[in-house]
Write a protein that holds these residues in place. Structure first.
Motif, PDB file in Angstrom:
ATOM      1  N   PRO A   1       0.793  -1.219   0.000  1.00  0.00           N
ATOM      2  CA  PRO A   1       0.000   0.000   0.000  1.00  0.00           C
ATOM      3  C   PRO A   1       0.830   1.275   0.000  1.00  0.00           C
ATOM      4  CG  PRO A   1      -0.174  -1.134   2.100  1.00  0.00           C
ATOM      5  CD  PRO A   1       0.611  -2.011   1.193  1.00  0.00           C
ATOM      6  N   VAL A   2       1.976   1.237   0.643  1.00  0.00           N
ATOM      7  CA  VAL A   2       2.871   2.387   0.641  1.00  0.00           C
ATOM      8  C   VAL A   2       4.225   1.869   0.186  1.00  0.00           C
ATOM      9  CG1 VAL A   2       3.889   4.238   2.004  1.00  0.00           C
ATOM     10  CG2 VAL A   2       1.608   3.417   2.556  1.00  0.00           C
ATOM     11  N   PRO A   3       4.473   1.946  -1.124  1.00  0.00           N
ATOM     12  CA  PRO A   3       5.726   1.367  -1.619  1.00  0.00           C
ATOM     13  C   PRO A   3       6.940   2.162  -1.169  1.00  0.00           C
ATOM     14  CG  PRO A   3       4.578   2.529  -3.366  1.00  0.00           C
ATOM     15  CD  PRO A   3       3.670   2.545  -2.177  1.00  0.00           C
ATOM     16  N   GLY A   4       8.052   1.475  -1.120  1.00  0.00           N
ATOM     17  CA  GLY A   4       9.313   2.122  -0.775  1.00  0.00           C
ATOM     18  C   GLY A   4       9.963   2.680  -2.020  1.00  0.00           C
ATOM     19  N   LYS A   5      11.260   2.565  -2.104  1.00  0.00           N
ATOM     20  CA  LYS A   5      11.983   3.112  -3.253  1.00  0.00           C
ATOM     21  C   LYS A   5      11.664   2.305  -4.500  1.00  0.00           C
ATOM     22  CE  LYS A   5      16.108   0.393  -2.515  1.00  0.00           C
ATOM     23  NZ  LYS A   5      17.510   0.334  -2.336  1.00  0.00           N
ATOM     24  N   PHE A   6      11.843   2.914  -5.645  1.00  0.00           N
ATOM     25  CA  PHE A   6      11.568   2.272  -6.922  1.00  0.00           C
ATOM     26  C   PHE A   6      12.771   1.443  -7.332  1.00  0.00           C
ATOM     27  CE2 PHE A   6      11.910   2.239 -11.578  1.00  0.00           C
ATOM     28  CZ  PHE A   6      10.756   1.535 -11.863  1.00  0.00           C
ATOM     29  N   GLU A   7      12.527   0.176  -7.580  1.00  0.00           N
ATOM     30  CA  GLU A   7      13.559  -0.711  -8.104  1.00  0.00           C
ATOM     31  C   GLU A   7      13.013  -1.276  -9.404  1.00  0.00           C
ATOM     32  OE1 GLU A   7      15.306  -3.489  -5.324  1.00  0.00           O
ATOM     33  OE2 GLU A   7      14.570  -2.257  -3.673  1.00  0.00           O
ATOM     34  N   ALA A   8      13.617  -0.908 -10.511  1.00  0.00           N
ATOM     35  CA  ALA A   8      13.079  -1.244 -11.832  1.00  0.00           C
ATOM     36  C   ALA A   8      13.085  -2.732 -12.128  1.00  0.00           C
ATOM     37  CB  ALA A   8      13.848  -0.491 -12.905  1.00  0.00           C
ATOM     38  N   CYS A   9      14.071  -3.442 -11.685  1.00  0.00           N
ATOM     39  CA  CYS A   9      14.171  -4.853 -12.050  1.00  0.00           C
ATOM     40  C   CYS A   9      14.643  -5.646 -10.837  1.00  0.00           C
ATOM     41  CB  CYS A   9      15.140  -5.027 -13.217  1.00  0.00           C
ATOM     42  SG  CYS A   9      15.199  -6.707 -13.829  1.00  0.00           S
ATOM     43  N   ILE A  10      13.705  -6.357 -10.246  1.00  0.00           N
ATOM     44  CA  ILE A  10      14.074  -7.215  -9.129  1.00  0.00           C
ATOM     45  C   ILE A  10      13.547  -8.616  -9.422  1.00  0.00           C
ATOM     46  CG2 ILE A  10      14.196  -5.411  -7.366  1.00  0.00           C
ATOM     47  CD1 ILE A  10      11.390  -6.260  -6.481  1.00  0.00           C
ATOM     48  N   PRO A  11      14.329  -9.626  -9.130  1.00  0.00           N
ATOM     49  CA  PRO A  11      13.855 -10.996  -9.396  1.00  0.00           C
ATOM     50  C   PRO A  11      12.783 -11.397  -8.396  1.00  0.00           C
ATOM     51  CG  PRO A  11      16.013 -11.034  -8.361  1.00  0.00           C
ATOM     52  CD  PRO A  11      15.689  -9.591  -8.617  1.00  0.00           C
ATOM     53  N   LEU A  12      11.838 -12.198  -8.860  1.00  0.00           N
ATOM     54  CA  LEU A  12      10.814 -12.741  -7.979  1.00  0.00           C
ATOM     55  C   LEU A  12      11.376 -13.982  -7.294  1.00  0.00           C
ATOM     56  CD1 LEU A  12       7.632 -12.531 -10.249  1.00  0.00           C
ATOM     57  CD2 LEU A  12       8.280 -10.999  -8.401  1.00  0.00           C
ATOM     58  N   LYS A  13      10.989 -14.175  -6.050  1.00  0.00           N
ATOM     59  CA  LYS A  13      11.385 -15.370  -5.319  1.00  0.00           C
ATOM     60  C   LYS A  13      10.553 -16.540  -5.819  1.00  0.00           C
ATOM     61  CE  LYS A  13      12.274 -12.479  -1.367  1.00  0.00           C
ATOM     62  NZ  LYS A  13      11.518 -11.683  -0.429  1.00  0.00           N
ATOM     63  N   PRO A  14      11.026 -17.752  -5.727  1.00  0.00           N
ATOM     64  CA  PRO A  14      10.227 -18.910  -6.163  1.00  0.00           C
ATOM     65  C   PRO A  14       8.876 -18.935  -5.442  1.00  0.00           C
ATOM     66  CG  PRO A  14      12.481 -19.590  -5.696  1.00  0.00           C
ATOM     67  CD  PRO A  14      12.341 -18.155  -5.242  1.00  0.00           C
ATOM     68  N   GLY A  15       7.802 -19.024  -6.227  1.00  0.00           N
ATOM     69  CA  GLY A  15       6.454 -19.074  -5.680  1.00  0.00           C
ATOM     70  C   GLY A  15       5.845 -17.718  -5.336  1.00  0.00           C
ATOM     71  N   GLN A  16       6.612 -16.628  -5.543  1.00  0.00           N
ATOM     72  CA  GLN A  16       6.102 -15.308  -5.234  1.00  0.00           C
ATOM     73  C   GLN A  16       5.062 -14.891  -6.259  1.00  0.00           C
ATOM     74  OE1 GLN A  16       9.050 -12.217  -4.833  1.00  0.00           O
ATOM     75  NE2 GLN A  16       7.535 -10.609  -4.783  1.00  0.00           N
ATOM     76  N   LYS A  17       4.017 -14.195  -5.803  1.00  0.00           N
ATOM     77  CA  LYS A  17       2.964 -13.711  -6.686  1.00  0.00           C
ATOM     78  C   LYS A  17       3.450 -12.495  -7.465  1.00  0.00           C
ATOM     79  CE  LYS A  17       0.275 -13.531  -2.992  1.00  0.00           C
ATOM     80  NZ  LYS A  17      -0.841 -13.189  -2.136  1.00  0.00           N
ATOM     81  N   THR A  18       2.802 -12.222  -8.591  1.00  0.00           N
ATOM     82  CA  THR A  18       3.072 -11.024  -9.389  1.00  0.00           C
ATOM     83  C   THR A  18       2.622  -9.819  -8.591  1.00  0.00           C
ATOM     84  OG1 THR A  18       2.675 -12.286 -11.382  1.00  0.00           O
ATOM     85  CG2 THR A  18       2.604  -9.922 -11.593  1.00  0.00           C
ATOM     86  N   TRP A  19       3.254  -8.672  -8.830  1.00  0.00           N
ATOM     87  CA  TRP A  19       2.913  -7.463  -8.074  1.00  0.00           C
ATOM     88  C   TRP A  19       1.643  -6.823  -8.597  1.00  0.00           C
ATOM     89  CZ3 TRP A  19       5.235  -6.218  -3.677  1.00  0.00           C
ATOM     90  CH2 TRP A  19       6.451  -6.826  -3.408  1.00  0.00           C
ATOM     91  N   ALA A  20       0.819  -6.266  -7.707  1.00  0.00           N
ATOM     92  CA  ALA A  20      -0.367  -5.500  -8.071  1.00  0.00           C
ATOM     93  C   ALA A  20       0.071  -4.117  -8.517  1.00  0.00           C
ATOM     94  CB  ALA A  20      -1.317  -5.378  -6.879  1.00  0.00           C
ATOM     95  N   ILE A  21      -0.758  -3.517  -9.327  1.00  0.00           N
ATOM     96  CA  ILE A  21      -0.448  -2.154  -9.796  1.00  0.00           C
ATOM     97  C   ILE A  21      -0.912  -1.175  -8.765  1.00  0.00           C
ATOM     98  CG2 ILE A  21      -0.959  -0.448 -11.549  1.00  0.00           C
ATOM     99  CD1 ILE A  21      -1.234  -2.729 -13.520  1.00  0.00           C
TER     100      ILE A  21
END
Length: 176
Positions: free
Chosen positions: A156-176
């Motif tokens: 709900p309150v994102p931190g700093k912008f990181e353009a390309c970060i790998p997803l952890k195994p089993g992690q869900k896609t990010w909401a917009i």
């Protein structure tokens, strides 16, 4: 940036995958100031059942739990012209009639395999209805609280912008 603005930006980047009325509805706008087709509670319940075939409950709640049918009714009423509403609800009635003809029961009374079979048949027999139903269902689901927080990762309150970060195994896609 608000979530609705982000959806609009994402849709534009994807080449306008969402139709203009659906995008307007997701943003809470009213573009249809003319007459609308009245929707019965039975039609709303049928919308919930069909939407739940498109996005069923799995490890996360499905479209029915997210109340997608209310989103569909609102967007159809507020954003689509009456002729489009009539065509859409006509397609819904046709789906129900096909189910009664083929299985002898209402759509809601069918088992999961029969519902899936009927929806698959509808994808071929009434492609315009199915594509609109699918578009409204997915948009309604992923802009709902359940879709954004249970099916997607949401900060709900994102931190700093990181353009390309790998997803952890089993992690869900990010909401917009």
């Amino acid at each position: 940036m608000k979530r609705r603005e982000a959806i609009q930006q994402a849709a534009l980047m994807l080449g306008g995958v969402l139709s203009a009325p659906t995008l307007a509805g997701a943003m809470g706008r009213i573009t249809n100031i003319g007459p609308s087709v009245p929707v019965t509670p039975a039609q709303e319940a049928l919308l919930a059942e069909v939407a739940d075939v498109i996005i069923p409950t799995t490890t996360t709640p499905g479209a029915k739990a997210a109340g997608v049918e209310k989103f569909i009714v609102r967007v159809m009423r507020d954003c689509y012209p009456k002729a489009d509403q009539e065509a859409f609800y006509g397609g819904l009635a046709k789906l129900e009639a096909t189910g009664k003809e083929k299985f002898g029961k209402e759509f809601a009374s069918l088992d999961a395999a029969q519902k899936i079979d009927l929806v698959k048949q509808t994808t071929m027999a009434d492609k315009p209805f199915f594509l609109r139903m699918k578009e409204l269902t997915t948009t309604g689901y992923f802009t709902s609280e359940i879709g954004a927080t249970k099916a997607l990762e949401y900060v709900p309150v994102p931190g700093k912008f990181e353009a390309c970060i790998p997803l952890k195994p089993g992690q869900k896609t990010w909401a917009i």
